[in-house]
Design a protein around this motif. Structure first.
Motif, PDB file in Angstrom:
ATOM      1  N   TRP A  49       0.820  -1.207   0.000  1.00 45.58           N
ATOM      2  CA  TRP A  49       0.000   0.000   0.000  1.00 45.58           C
ATOM      3  C   TRP A  49       0.854   1.258   0.000  1.00 45.58           C
ATOM      4  CZ3 TRP A  49      -3.493  -2.619  -1.751  1.00 45.58           C
ATOM      5  CH2 TRP A  49      -3.878  -3.839  -1.219  1.00 45.58           C
ATOM      6  N   VAL A  50       1.998   1.218   0.665  1.00 44.36           N
ATOM      7  CA  VAL A  50       2.941   2.336   0.582  1.00 44.36           C
ATOM      8  C   VAL A  50       3.416   2.501  -0.857  1.00 44.36           C
ATOM      9  CG1 VAL A  50       5.249   3.131   1.249  1.00 44.36           C
ATOM     10  CG2 VAL A  50       3.693   2.235   2.984  1.00 44.36           C
ATOM     11  N   LEU A  51       3.721   1.396  -1.505  1.00 45.92           N
ATOM     12  CA  LEU A  51       4.161   1.443  -2.898  1.00 45.92           C
ATOM     13  C   LEU A  51       3.068   1.993  -3.798  1.00 45.92           C
ATOM     14  CD1 LEU A  51       6.280   0.766  -5.052  1.00 45.92           C
ATOM     15  CD2 LEU A  51       5.306  -1.536  -5.179  1.00 45.92           C
ATOM     16  N   ALA A  52       1.823   1.581  -3.576  1.00 42.83           N
ATOM     17  CA  ALA A  52       0.714   2.046  -4.409  1.00 42.83           C
ATOM     18  C   ALA A  52       0.555   3.562  -4.321  1.00 42.83           C
ATOM     19  CB  ALA A  52      -0.580   1.357  -3.993  1.00 42.83           C
ATOM     20  N   VAL A  53       0.539   4.100  -3.103  1.00 42.27           N
ATOM     21  CA  VAL A  53       0.391   5.550  -2.940  1.00 42.27           C
ATOM     22  C   VAL A  53       1.603   6.283  -3.494  1.00 42.27           C
ATOM     23  CG1 VAL A  53       0.152   7.425  -1.277  1.00 42.27           C
ATOM     24  CG2 VAL A  53      -1.116   5.330  -0.949  1.00 42.27           C
ATOM     25  N   ALA A  54       2.785   5.735  -3.276  1.00 43.80           N
ATOM     26  CA  ALA A  54       3.999   6.380  -3.772  1.00 43.80           C
ATOM     27  C   ALA A  54       3.968   6.502  -5.297  1.00 43.80           C
ATOM     28  CB  ALA A  54       5.227   5.594  -3.327  1.00 43.80           C
ATOM     29  N   LEU A  55       3.555   5.450  -5.969  1.00 48.08           N
ATOM     30  CA  LEU A  55       3.492   5.490  -7.432  1.00 48.08           C
ATOM     31  C   LEU A  55       2.413   6.440  -7.925  1.00 48.08           C
ATOM     32  CD1 LEU A  55       3.984   1.699  -8.280  1.00 48.08           C
ATOM     33  CD2 LEU A  55       5.628   3.552  -8.582  1.00 48.08           C
ATOM     34  N   LEU A  56       1.246   6.411  -7.270  1.00 44.00           N
ATOM     35  CA  LEU A  56       0.166   7.316  -7.664  1.00 44.00           C
ATOM     36  C   LEU A  56       0.579   8.769  -7.471  1.00 44.00           C
ATOM     37  CD1 LEU A  56      -2.942   5.494  -6.145  1.00 44.00           C
ATOM     38  CD2 LEU A  56      -2.379   5.726  -8.562  1.00 44.00           C
ATOM     39  N   ALA A  57       1.224   9.060  -6.352  1.00 45.26           N
ATOM     40  CA  ALA A  57       1.618  10.432  -6.060  1.00 45.26           C
ATOM     41  C   ALA A  57       2.751  10.893  -6.964  1.00 45.26           C
ATOM     42  CB  ALA A  57       2.034  10.547  -4.596  1.00 45.26           C
ATOM     43  N   ARG A  58       3.732  10.033  -7.183  1.00 46.01           N
ATOM     44  CA  ARG A  58       4.891  10.423  -8.006  1.00 46.01           C
ATOM     45  C   ARG A  58       4.479  10.722  -9.436  1.00 46.01           C
ATOM     46  NH1 ARG A  58       8.326  12.638 -10.001  1.00 46.01           N
ATOM     47  NH2 ARG A  58      10.587  12.284  -9.982  1.00 46.01           N
ATOM     48  N   GLY A  59       3.487  10.013  -9.944  1.00 42.93           N
ATOM     49  CA  GLY A  59       3.075  10.221 -11.326  1.00 42.93           C
ATOM     50  C   GLY A  59       2.064  11.323 -11.526  1.00 42.93           C
ATOM     51  N   ALA A  60       1.571  11.922 -10.449  1.00 42.94           N
ATOM     52  CA  ALA A  60       0.564  12.976 -10.556  1.00 42.94           C
ATOM     53  C   ALA A  60       1.189  14.279 -11.021  1.00 42.94           C
ATOM     54  CB  ALA A  60      -0.127  13.173  -9.213  1.00 42.94           C
ATOM     55  N   GLY A  61       0.382  15.092 -11.688  1.00 44.73           N
ATOM     56  CA  GLY A  61       0.885  16.364 -12.189  1.00 44.73           C
ATOM     57  C   GLY A  61       0.814  17.494 -11.186  1.00 44.73           C
ATOM     58  N   SER A  62       0.103  17.292 -10.091  1.00 40.81           N
ATOM     59  CA  SER A  62      -0.029  18.328  -9.071  1.00 40.81           C
ATOM     60  C   SER A  62      -0.289  17.669  -7.727  1.00 40.81           C
ATOM     61  CB  SER A  62      -1.187  19.277  -9.403  1.00 40.81           C
ATOM     62  OG  SER A  62      -2.430  18.589  -9.328  1.00 40.81           O
ATOM     63  N   ALA A  63      -0.129  18.458  -6.662  1.00 44.15           N
ATOM     64  CA  ALA A  63      -0.407  17.934  -5.323  1.00 44.15           C
ATOM     65  C   ALA A  63      -1.881  17.557  -5.189  1.00 44.15           C
ATOM     66  CB  ALA A  63      -0.026  18.980  -4.271  1.00 44.15           C
ATOM     67  N   ARG A  64      -2.748  18.354  -5.778  1.00 41.56           N
ATOM     68  CA  ARG A  64      -4.183  18.048  -5.714  1.00 41.56           C
ATOM     69  C   ARG A  64      -4.484  16.725  -6.403  1.00 41.56           C
ATOM     70  NH1 ARG A  64      -8.721  18.489  -8.779  1.00 41.56           N
ATOM     71  NH2 ARG A  64     -10.677  18.970  -7.673  1.00 41.56           N
ATOM     72  N   ALA A  65      -3.895  16.515  -7.567  1.00 41.50           N
ATOM     73  CA  ALA A  65      -4.114  15.254  -8.289  1.00 41.50           C
ATOM     74  C   ALA A  65      -3.588  14.073  -7.479  1.00 41.50           C
ATOM     75  CB  ALA A  65      -3.440  15.304  -9.656  1.00 41.50           C
ATOM     76  N   ALA A  66      -2.444  14.253  -6.819  1.00 41.41           N
ATOM     77  CA  ALA A  66      -1.886  13.185  -5.986  1.00 41.41           C
ATOM     78  C   ALA A  66      -2.842  12.827  -4.859  1.00 41.41           C
ATOM     79  CB  ALA A  66      -0.543  13.616  -5.415  1.00 41.41           C
ATOM     80  N   ALA A  67      -3.442  13.835  -4.236  1.00 42.09           N
ATOM     81  CA  ALA A  67      -4.374  13.597  -3.138  1.00 42.09           C
ATOM     82  C   ALA A  67      -5.637  12.899  -3.617  1.00 42.09           C
ATOM     83  CB  ALA A  67      -4.727  14.923  -2.462  1.00 42.09           C
ATOM     84  N   VAL A  68      -6.204  13.394  -4.705  1.00 40.89           N
ATOM     85  CA  VAL A  68      -7.469  12.834  -5.205  1.00 40.89           C
ATOM     86  C   VAL A  68      -7.270  11.405  -5.702  1.00 40.89           C
ATOM     87  CG1 VAL A  68      -9.259  13.057  -6.975  1.00 40.89           C
ATOM     88  CG2 VAL A  68      -8.436  15.088  -5.763  1.00 40.89           C
ATOM     89  N   ARG A  69      -6.217  11.163  -6.452  1.00 43.31           N
ATOM     90  CA  ARG A  69      -5.973   9.813  -6.972  1.00 43.31           C
ATOM     91  C   ARG A  69      -5.774   8.810  -5.839  1.00 43.31           C
ATOM     92  NH1 ARG A  69      -1.706  11.018 -11.960  1.00 43.31           N
ATOM     93  NH2 ARG A  69      -3.071  12.457 -13.123  1.00 43.31           N
ATOM     94  N   SER A  70      -4.993   9.201  -4.837  1.00 43.37           N
ATOM     95  CA  SER A  70      -4.755   8.304  -3.701  1.00 43.37           C
ATOM     96  C   SER A  70      -6.051   8.005  -2.959  1.00 43.37           C
ATOM     97  CB  SER A  70      -3.738   8.930  -2.738  1.00 43.37           C
ATOM     98  OG  SER A  70      -2.520   9.192  -3.394  1.00 43.37           O
TER      99      SER A  70
END
Length: 212
Positions: free
Chosen positions: A56-77
């Protein structure tokens, strides 16, 4: 000729993001059902991967790293984890006939608070240089190690862990290594993350032991 209301025309990026969120919700649901099925499987390695934090740490890390913005990282996670949580407990209640757990609301609350906050933290830390981003990434790796099979080395010898949890032990090390070595976008961040990983792992493990 009919006029087109510009307000009704969605930018291609917005449409693509919405489709991505639908895809992430589907993947989260599959992950949640698979995690609960793994919990009840006769294979310890599958149960460990489904419950311990490395995946689950890996899943969030990948989702956040690939996001174009902090907001996108939060929403995708948040979308991924909300879908995963609902599927996890739905599988338990509907397929395994365990009934609905009182923990479902708590995990949904964490999915829309702690998880997106962690996503934003990872997104920010992977794009900035210095000690603070490195320490934040090291903490993510430390949680993976301290709460996983590596953390149990305090109570068991390495040979015992290799005999009982070799897959989870390897997963913990690989995920923590990925977080501190691959995710940082700057050398100084990477150096701080690597240097702080072991000390923070020890501190997190001590905190977990003190909590009981």
């Amino acid at each position: 000729m009919s006029s087109i209301d510009p307000a009704r025309v969605r930018p291609p990026a917005a449409v693509g993001e919405r489709r991505l969120l639908v895809l992430l919700a589907g993947l989260g649901a599959l992950a949640g059902a698979a995690a609960k099925a793994a919990d009840e499987s006769p294979w310890r390695w599958a149960a460990d991967l489904g419950t311990l934090p490395a995946a689950w740490v890996l899943a969030v890390a990948l989702l956040a790293r690939g996001a174009g913005s902090a907001r996108a990282a939060a929403v995708r996670s948040a979308v991924f984890f909300c879908a995963m949580t609902v599927a996890y407990y739905s599988w338990a209640a509907g397929v395994l006939d365990f009934g609905w757990s009182v923990q479902l609301p708590l995990w949904l609350l964490l999915s829309v608070t702690a998880v997106p906050a962690f996503g934003v933290t990872v997104w920010t830390a992977t794009r900035r240089a210095g000690a603070l981003p490195g320490l934040l990434l090291a903490f993510a790796g430390a949680v993976t190690l301290a709460r996983g099979a590596v953390g149990r080395l305090w109570a068991q010898a390495l040979s015992e862990q290799l005999g009982t949890r070799p897959v989870q032990l390897l997963a913990d090390v690989l995920v923590a290594g990925f977080v501190v070595l691959v995710l940082p976008g700057h050398r100084s961040t990477r150096r701080w993350a690597v240097a702080a990983l072991v000390p923070l792992t020890l501190l997190v493990r001590l905190a977990l032991d003190a909590r009981g």
